[in-house]
Design an enzyme around this catalytic site. Sequence first.
Site: not given
Length: 253
Positions: A161-163
């Site tokens: 999700a961060y990427v």
Amino acid sequence: MTAHTSPTSSPATPRVALVTGGTGGIGRVVVDRLVADGFTVAVHYAGNKEKAEAFVADLTARGATAISVGGDVADENDMQAAFDAVESAFGGIDVVVNTAGIMILSPISELNLDDLDRMHRVNIRGTFVVSQQAARRLRNGGALINVSTSVTRTQLPTYGAYVASKAAVQSITLILARELRGRDITVNTVAPGPVATPLFLDGKDEATVANFAKATPLERLGRPEDVAESVAFLAGPARWVNGQVLYTNGGLA
């Protein structure tokens, strides 16, 4: 490194930089580096006004010209007010460094979707809002520098999700650079590898941290100063670097 002047500034007039997330691990060191390069700075904070004002007081005591500005990076009214405050204090803005961001790690199958929404609001919408203001406000000869992550290339588990949010940051950056044709404004992203900041170290045991350090050919974690060096390059002399992602990661894939 000598601070460069924009076409709208006289050689004796320092360039003005706004750093979002300017009290954070990387943001604070970026501010210090820009001040060392002769910039006038605006230190943005999201919630801790006292911390930002204490930092500004320290900068002022060291001879810098600085103010603090607050607000939610994802709120267009807050950011319009922040940019207004910088322009009112210093007459214009030459550089925007957007270090504000959050990271929540989880396997995709287990991620709380409220966390997904919160992270994407700050990292994607926040970057978009700040970039939009920068596109409208930066003086000719200016620079916008966003911050992504080298994990967009290393595809580490739990970073999905961060990427995804940081891949969006890169896309916004690359397209905006083309949209600002003719303005003499550069738009780039710095994509750090593992950097020893509280954001990175939180929740990781010593063995995990050691493995990250060994992953680079330089066999160490990055330091905030390493990232600030890249930011200073893009904010100052790098007038022919535009629409790029600069992987500042010690040789990580």
